[in-house]
Design an enzyme around this catalytic site. Structure first.
Site, PDB file in Angstrom:
ATOM      1  N   THR A  85      55.584  35.668 -24.451  1.00 27.98           N
ATOM      2  CA  THR A  85      54.439  35.255 -23.631  1.00 27.98           C
ATOM      3  C   THR A  85      54.005  33.828 -23.958  1.00 27.98           C
ATOM      4  O   THR A  85      53.754  33.026 -23.055  1.00 27.98           O
ATOM      5  CB  THR A  85      53.248  36.218 -23.881  1.00 27.98           C
TER       6      THR A  85
ATOM      7  N   ARG B 240      60.786  30.760 -20.361  1.00 29.79           N
ATOM      8  CA  ARG B 240      59.513  30.225 -20.860  1.00 29.79           C
ATOM      9  C   ARG B 240      59.726  29.098 -21.863  1.00 29.79           C
ATOM     10  O   ARG B 240      58.963  28.123 -21.898  1.00 29.79           O
ATOM     11  CB  ARG B 240      58.668  31.361 -21.438  1.00 29.79           C
TER      12      ARG B 240
ATOM     13  N   PHE C 219      41.078  36.613 -21.826  1.00 33.78           N
ATOM     14  CA  PHE C 219      41.765  35.645 -20.958  1.00 33.78           C
ATOM     15  C   PHE C 219      41.790  36.061 -19.491  1.00 33.78           C
ATOM     16  O   PHE C 219      42.357  35.368 -18.656  1.00 33.78           O
ATOM     17  CB  PHE C 219      43.196  35.389 -21.461  1.00 33.78           C
TER      18      PHE C 219
ATOM     19  N   HIS D 231      56.359  35.825 -14.493  1.00 35.53           N
ATOM     20  CA  HIS D 231      55.918  37.188 -14.821  1.00 35.53           C
ATOM     21  C   HIS D 231      57.101  38.135 -14.669  1.00 35.53           C
ATOM     22  O   HIS D 231      57.938  37.942 -13.791  1.00 35.53           O
ATOM     23  CB  HIS D 231      54.805  37.630 -13.857  1.00 35.53           C
TER      24      HIS D 231
ATOM     25  N   GLU E 229      53.768  47.452  -9.504  1.00 36.22           N
ATOM     26  CA  GLU E 229      53.732  46.039  -9.126  1.00 36.22           C
ATOM     27  C   GLU E 229      54.528  45.768  -7.843  1.00 36.22           C
ATOM     28  O   GLU E 229      54.092  44.981  -6.991  1.00 36.22           O
ATOM     29  CB  GLU E 229      54.246  45.183 -10.287  1.00 36.22           C
TER      30      GLU E 229
ATOM     31  N   ARG F  52      62.748  40.694 -19.086  1.00 37.54           N
ATOM     32  CA  ARG F  52      61.830  40.354 -20.188  1.00 37.54           C
ATOM     33  C   ARG F  52      62.538  39.472 -21.222  1.00 37.54           C
ATOM     34  O   ARG F  52      61.965  38.521 -21.745  1.00 37.54           O
ATOM     35  CB  ARG F  52      61.291  41.626 -20.854  1.00 37.54           C
TER      36      ARG F  52
ATOM     37  N   TYR G  96      46.282  42.366 -12.115  1.00 43.75           N
ATOM     38  CA  TYR G  96      46.165  42.317 -13.577  1.00 43.75           C
ATOM     39  C   TYR G  96      45.060  43.242 -14.101  1.00 43.75           C
ATOM     40  O   TYR G  96      44.528  43.001 -15.193  1.00 43.75           O
ATOM     41  CB  TYR G  96      45.898  40.882 -14.034  1.00 43.75           C
TER      42      TYR G  96
ATOM     43  N   LYS H 207      55.184  31.654 -11.300  1.00 47.23           N
ATOM     44  CA  LYS H 207      53.740  31.404 -11.326  1.00 47.23           C
ATOM     45  C   LYS H 207      53.390  30.002 -10.802  1.00 47.23           C
ATOM     46  O   LYS H 207      54.262  29.117 -10.732  1.00 47.23           O
ATOM     47  CB  LYS H 207      53.238  31.598 -12.764  1.00 47.23           C
TER      48      LYS H 207
HETATM   49  P1  IDP Z   1      53.427  38.946 -20.380  1.00 44.28           P
HETATM   50  O1  IDP Z   1      53.285  38.114 -19.121  1.00 44.28           O
HETATM   51  O2  IDP Z   1      54.391  38.321 -21.344  1.00 44.28           O
HETATM   52  O3  IDP Z   1      53.727  40.395 -20.102  1.00 44.28           O
HETATM   53  P2  IDP Z   1      50.711  39.815 -21.012  1.00 44.28           P
HETATM   54  O4  IDP Z   1      50.230  40.105 -22.401  1.00 44.28           O
HETATM   55  O5  IDP Z   1      50.959  40.977 -20.114  1.00 44.28           O
HETATM   56  O6  IDP Z   1      52.014  38.888 -21.142  1.00 44.28           O
HETATM   57  O7  IDP Z   1      49.633  38.849 -20.351  1.00 44.28           O
HETATM   58  C1  IDP Z   1      49.675  38.589 -18.970  1.00 44.28           C
HETATM   59  C2  IDP Z   1      49.526  37.102 -18.760  1.00 44.28           C
HETATM   60  O8  IDP Z   1      48.226  36.703 -19.208  1.00 44.28           O
HETATM   61  C3  IDP Z   1      50.473  36.200 -19.569  1.00 44.28           C
HETATM   62  O9  IDP Z   1      51.748  36.047 -18.983  1.00 44.28           O
HETATM   63  C4  IDP Z   1      49.712  34.895 -19.598  1.00 44.28           C
HETATM   64  O10 IDP Z   1      49.804  34.186 -18.376  1.00 44.28           O
HETATM   65  C5  IDP Z   1      48.275  35.391 -19.766  1.00 44.28           C
HETATM   66  N1  IDP Z   1      47.899  35.491 -21.185  1.00 44.28           N
HETATM   67  C6  IDP Z   1      48.283  36.417 -22.087  1.00 44.28           C
HETATM   68  N2  IDP Z   1      47.724  36.210 -23.294  1.00 44.28           N
HETATM   69  C7  IDP Z   1      46.935  35.113 -23.147  1.00 44.28           C
HETATM   70  C8  IDP Z   1      46.087  34.385 -24.040  1.00 44.28           C
HETATM   71  O11 IDP Z   1      45.944  34.707 -25.229  1.00 44.28           O
HETATM   72  N3  IDP Z   1      45.453  33.295 -23.515  1.00 44.28           N
HETATM   73  C9  IDP Z   1      45.586  32.912 -22.206  1.00 44.28           C
HETATM   74  N4  IDP Z   1      46.366  33.582 -21.335  1.00 44.28           N
HETATM   75  C10 IDP Z   1      47.046  34.661 -21.794  1.00 44.28           C
HETATM   76 MG    MG Z   2      52.582  41.826 -19.166  1.00 46.39          MG
END
Ligand code: IDP
Ligand code: MG
Length: 138
Positions: free
Chosen positions: A92, A103, A58, A116, A127, A86, A50, A10
């Site tokens: 996350t 992370r 968000f 990601h 994707e 993962r 997304y 990212k």
């Molecule tokens: P992931 O990347 O671990 O699969 P997802 O829930 O799919 O997480 O969310 C996609 C992306 O959105 C996250 O990687 C992060 O960059 C952002 N994100 C997720 N939850 C939040 C939040 O609560 N606040 C701000 N950004 C968020």
């Molecule tokens: Mg995700």
């Protein structure tokens, strides 16, 4: 069985010069980099990618962030690639990420979280197809 997954380094990680360090973690974990390209994606492209999150609070901040600077789009391959990536990424929110994960090591916040990875087989297929043409995946 060999499996492919989709990943992004990212914009936060690219701007902090962490691309090589993250690629190194990925290769050390046994992934083959099938394809990789640097892109500066548009807000609209980020919104399409997304789309499953379009109702989340968000979504706007996330798609602004993802279109704020260059990133690396990648297709990675190994046995059990989707679940293993993962695990290697960590939670996350980096505050909850396990020791040794990408992370935990490199992410700054729940939004700017360095990497990601696809969360399932259907997602990976969508994707990969969203960002790469078949001829790029040799
Ligand atoms: P992931 O990347 O671990 O699969 P997802 O829930 O799919 O997480 O969310 C996609 C992306 O959105 C996250 O990687 C992060 O960059 C952002 N994100 C997720 N939850 C939040 C939040 O609560 N606040 C701000 N950004 C968020
Ligand atoms: Mg995700």
């Amino acid at each position: 069985m060999l499996q492919r997954t989709f990943s992004i380094i990212k914009p936060d990680a690219v701007s902090k010069n962490l691309t090589g360090a993250i690629l190194s973690e990925i290769e050390k974990a046994g992934f083959r980099i099938v394809a990789i390209k640097k892109e500066f994606i548009t807000k609209r492209e980020a919104e399409g990618f997304y789309a499953v999150h379009c109702d989340k609070p968000f979504f706007n901040g996330l798609t602004d962030f993802m279109s704020s600077g260059p990133l690396y789009l990648m297709v990675l391959e190994k046995e059990n690639a989707i679940a293993d990536l993962r695990k290697l990424m960590g939670a996350t929110n980096p505050a909850n990420a396990e020791e040794g994960t990408i992370r935990k090591k490199f992410a700054a916040s729940i939004q700017e979280n360095a990497i990601h990875g696809s969360d399932g087989e259907e997602t990976a297929a969508f994707e990969i197809g969203y960002w790469f043409a078949g001829y790029e995946l040799l």
